[in-house]
Design a protein around this motif. Structure first.
Motif, PDB file in Angstrom:
ATOM      1  N   VAL A  33      10.294  -4.697  -2.432  1.00 57.86           N
ATOM      2  CA  VAL A  33      10.467  -4.001  -3.782  1.00 57.86           C
ATOM      3  C   VAL A  33       9.411  -3.892  -4.794  1.00 57.86           C
ATOM      4  O   VAL A  33       9.253  -2.679  -5.395  1.00 57.86           O
ATOM      5  CB  VAL A  33      11.798  -4.688  -4.179  1.00 57.86           C
ATOM      6  CG1 VAL A  33      12.220  -4.049  -5.798  1.00 57.86           C
ATOM      7  CG2 VAL A  33      13.075  -4.264  -3.462  1.00 57.86           C
ATOM      8  N   LEU A  34       9.080  -5.132  -5.044  1.00 53.28           N
ATOM      9  CA  LEU A  34       7.799  -5.220  -5.757  1.00 53.28           C
ATOM     10  C   LEU A  34       6.567  -4.414  -5.512  1.00 53.28           C
ATOM     11  O   LEU A  34       5.771  -3.794  -6.118  1.00 53.28           O
ATOM     12  CB  LEU A  34       7.417  -6.775  -6.331  1.00 53.28           C
ATOM     13  CG  LEU A  34       8.622  -7.389  -7.146  1.00 53.28           C
ATOM     14  CD1 LEU A  34       8.157  -8.794  -7.362  1.00 53.28           C
ATOM     15  CD2 LEU A  34       8.560  -6.612  -8.523  1.00 53.28           C
ATOM     16  N   PHE A  35       6.476  -4.575  -4.090  1.00 50.91           N
ATOM     17  CA  PHE A  35       5.305  -3.711  -3.556  1.00 50.91           C
ATOM     18  C   PHE A  35       5.270  -2.208  -3.926  1.00 50.91           C
ATOM     19  O   PHE A  35       4.595  -1.580  -4.268  1.00 50.91           O
ATOM     20  CB  PHE A  35       4.891  -3.813  -1.904  1.00 50.91           C
ATOM     21  CG  PHE A  35       3.826  -3.125  -1.355  1.00 50.91           C
ATOM     22  CD1 PHE A  35       2.653  -3.362  -1.393  1.00 50.91           C
ATOM     23  CD2 PHE A  35       4.159  -1.847  -0.807  1.00 50.91           C
ATOM     24  CE1 PHE A  35       1.586  -2.451  -1.084  1.00 50.91           C
ATOM     25  CE2 PHE A  35       3.300  -0.862  -0.294  1.00 50.91           C
ATOM     26  CZ  PHE A  35       2.131  -1.490  -0.420  1.00 50.91           C
ATOM     27  N   GLY A  36       6.560  -1.826  -3.643  1.00 49.94           N
ATOM     28  CA  GLY A  36       6.776  -0.149  -4.100  1.00 49.94           C
ATOM     29  C   GLY A  36       6.841  -0.028  -5.433  1.00 49.94           C
ATOM     30  O   GLY A  36       6.452   1.109  -5.711  1.00 49.94           O
ATOM     31  N   ALA A  37       7.321  -0.830  -6.294  1.00 51.15           N
ATOM     32  CA  ALA A  37       7.199  -0.859  -7.697  1.00 51.15           C
ATOM     33  C   ALA A  37       5.579  -0.729  -8.234  1.00 51.15           C
ATOM     34  O   ALA A  37       5.242   0.186  -8.868  1.00 51.15           O
ATOM     35  CB  ALA A  37       7.881  -1.952  -8.415  1.00 51.15           C
ATOM     36  N   VAL A  38       4.564  -1.334  -7.710  1.00 53.24           N
ATOM     37  CA  VAL A  38       3.153  -1.571  -8.105  1.00 53.24           C
ATOM     38  C   VAL A  38       2.554  -0.448  -7.181  1.00 53.24           C
ATOM     39  O   VAL A  38       1.783   0.349  -7.773  1.00 53.24           O
ATOM     40  CB  VAL A  38       2.649  -2.960  -7.679  1.00 53.24           C
ATOM     41  CG1 VAL A  38       1.200  -2.840  -8.023  1.00 53.24           C
ATOM     42  CG2 VAL A  38       3.485  -4.007  -8.633  1.00 53.24           C
ATOM     43  N   ALA A  39       2.623  -0.366  -5.715  1.00 55.41           N
ATOM     44  CA  ALA A  39       1.846   0.724  -5.046  1.00 55.41           C
ATOM     45  C   ALA A  39       2.443   2.145  -5.024  1.00 55.41           C
ATOM     46  O   ALA A  39       1.841   2.849  -4.553  1.00 55.41           O
ATOM     47  CB  ALA A  39       1.703   0.045  -3.857  1.00 55.41           C
ATOM     48  N   GLY A  40       3.607   2.192  -5.348  1.00 50.34           N
ATOM     49  CA  GLY A  40       4.408   3.323  -5.299  1.00 50.34           C
ATOM     50  C   GLY A  40       3.446   4.577  -5.758  1.00 50.34           C
ATOM     51  O   GLY A  40       3.598   5.593  -5.186  1.00 50.34           O
ATOM     52  N   PRO A  41       3.167   4.457  -6.976  1.00 52.09           N
ATOM     53  CA  PRO A  41       2.420   5.671  -7.813  1.00 52.09           C
ATOM     54  C   PRO A  41       1.263   6.004  -6.940  1.00 52.09           C
ATOM     55  O   PRO A  41       1.162   7.335  -6.926  1.00 52.09           O
ATOM     56  CB  PRO A  41       2.309   5.056  -8.955  1.00 52.09           C
ATOM     57  CG  PRO A  41       3.207   4.103  -9.483  1.00 52.09           C
ATOM     58  CD  PRO A  41       3.481   3.457  -7.932  1.00 52.09           C
ATOM     59  N   ALA A  42       0.889   5.087  -6.207  1.00 50.00           N
ATOM     60  CA  ALA A  42      -0.439   5.405  -5.324  1.00 50.00           C
ATOM     61  C   ALA A  42      -0.021   6.565  -4.237  1.00 50.00           C
ATOM     62  O   ALA A  42      -1.120   7.402  -3.759  1.00 50.00           O
ATOM     63  CB  ALA A  42      -1.131   4.266  -4.687  1.00 50.00           C
ATOM     64  N   TYR A  43       1.033   6.427  -3.685  1.00 52.16           N
ATOM     65  CA  TYR A  43       1.577   7.152  -2.552  1.00 52.16           C
ATOM     66  C   TYR A  43       2.281   8.375  -3.146  1.00 52.16           C
ATOM     67  O   TYR A  43       2.350   9.489  -2.586  1.00 52.16           O
ATOM     68  CB  TYR A  43       2.497   6.589  -1.902  1.00 52.16           C
ATOM     69  CG  TYR A  43       1.744   5.462  -1.047  1.00 52.16           C
ATOM     70  CD1 TYR A  43       0.978   5.656  -0.048  1.00 52.16           C
ATOM     71  CD2 TYR A  43       1.954   3.959  -1.441  1.00 52.16           C
ATOM     72  CE1 TYR A  43       0.180   4.631   0.634  1.00 52.16           C
ATOM     73  CE2 TYR A  43       1.252   2.992  -0.759  1.00 52.16           C
ATOM     74  CZ  TYR A  43       0.525   3.384   0.279  1.00 52.16           C
ATOM     75  OH  TYR A  43      -0.242   2.415   0.901  1.00 52.16           O
ATOM     76  N   VAL A  44       3.030   8.323  -4.506  1.00 53.25           N
ATOM     77  CA  VAL A  44       3.509   9.453  -4.904  1.00 53.25           C
ATOM     78  C   VAL A  44       2.758  10.516  -5.657  1.00 53.25           C
ATOM     79  O   VAL A  44       2.878  11.864  -5.358  1.00 53.25           O
ATOM     80  CB  VAL A  44       4.673   9.116  -6.054  1.00 53.25           C
ATOM     81  CG1 VAL A  44       5.351  10.316  -6.757  1.00 53.25           C
ATOM     82  CG2 VAL A  44       5.822   8.174  -5.243  1.00 53.25           C
ATOM     83  N   PHE A  45       1.748  10.132  -6.482  1.00 52.49           N
ATOM     84  CA  PHE A  45       0.780  10.982  -6.948  1.00 52.49           C
ATOM     85  C   PHE A  45      -0.712  11.167  -6.540  1.00 52.49           C
ATOM     86  O   PHE A  45      -1.058  10.146  -5.693  1.00 52.49           O
ATOM     87  CB  PHE A  45       0.620  10.333  -8.535  1.00 52.49           C
ATOM     88  CG  PHE A  45       2.041  10.269  -9.428  1.00 52.49           C
ATOM     89  CD1 PHE A  45       2.810  11.275  -9.495  1.00 52.49           C
ATOM     90  CD2 PHE A  45       2.496   8.970  -9.597  1.00 52.49           C
ATOM     91  CE1 PHE A  45       3.852  11.239 -10.237  1.00 52.49           C
ATOM     92  CE2 PHE A  45       3.712   8.730 -10.409  1.00 52.49           C
ATOM     93  CZ  PHE A  45       4.334  10.065 -10.689  1.00 52.49           C
ATOM     94  N   GLU A  46      -1.209  12.283  -6.735  1.00 51.45           N
ATOM     95  CA  GLU A  46      -2.693  12.529  -6.320  1.00 51.45           C
ATOM     96  C   GLU A  46      -3.704  11.628  -7.000  1.00 51.45           C
ATOM     97  O   GLU A  46      -3.888  12.023  -8.266  1.00 51.45           O
ATOM     98  CB  GLU A  46      -3.121  13.880  -6.240  1.00 51.45           C
ATOM     99  CG  GLU A  46      -1.892  14.700  -5.393  1.00 51.45           C
ATOM    100  CD  GLU A  46      -2.765  14.939  -4.008  1.00 51.45           C
ATOM    101  OE1 GLU A  46      -3.847  14.724  -3.997  1.00 51.45           O
ATOM    102  OE2 GLU A  46      -1.960  15.194  -3.089  1.00 51.45           O
TER     103      GLU A  46
END
Length: 94
Positions: A33-46
């Motif tokens: 969950v915390l990995f997704g919260a921190v690194a998620g924007p790197a995969y969602v946005f250009e």
């Protein structure tokens, strides 16, 4: 063996096994969950490669730290709580 030298009962061994499983599962869940919260924007946005690398690296660092802290805290809390004298029964003062 316990600290007194006596062998652990099957119920005590089962309790330790369940607690270890709980510690690992809850730590893995929190880390994901915390990995997704921190690194998620790197995969969602250009994002530029540098920003993406920083976010993913930060996510990995946070996930590893949270995993380790969660496992240790759950197992230490279990150790401090001690084992019930009669599993399945409540004591009069509880």
């Amino acid at each position: 063996m316990t600290s007194q030298g006596a062998r652990r009962s099957q119920a005590e061994r089962d309790a330790v096994t369940v607690e270890i499983g709980y510690a690992l599962f809850s730590a893995a869940f929190a880390a994901v969950v915390l990995f997704g919260a921190v690194a998620g924007p790197a995969y969602v946005f250009e994002l530029p490669a540098g920003a993406r690398r920083v976010l993913v690296g930060g996510g990995v660092a946070v996930a590893v730290a949270v995993f380790a802290v969660r496992v240790v805290s759950v197992l230490l809390r279990f150790q401090r709580a001690g084992q019930p004298r009669h599993p399945g029964r409540t004591s009069p003062d509880s």
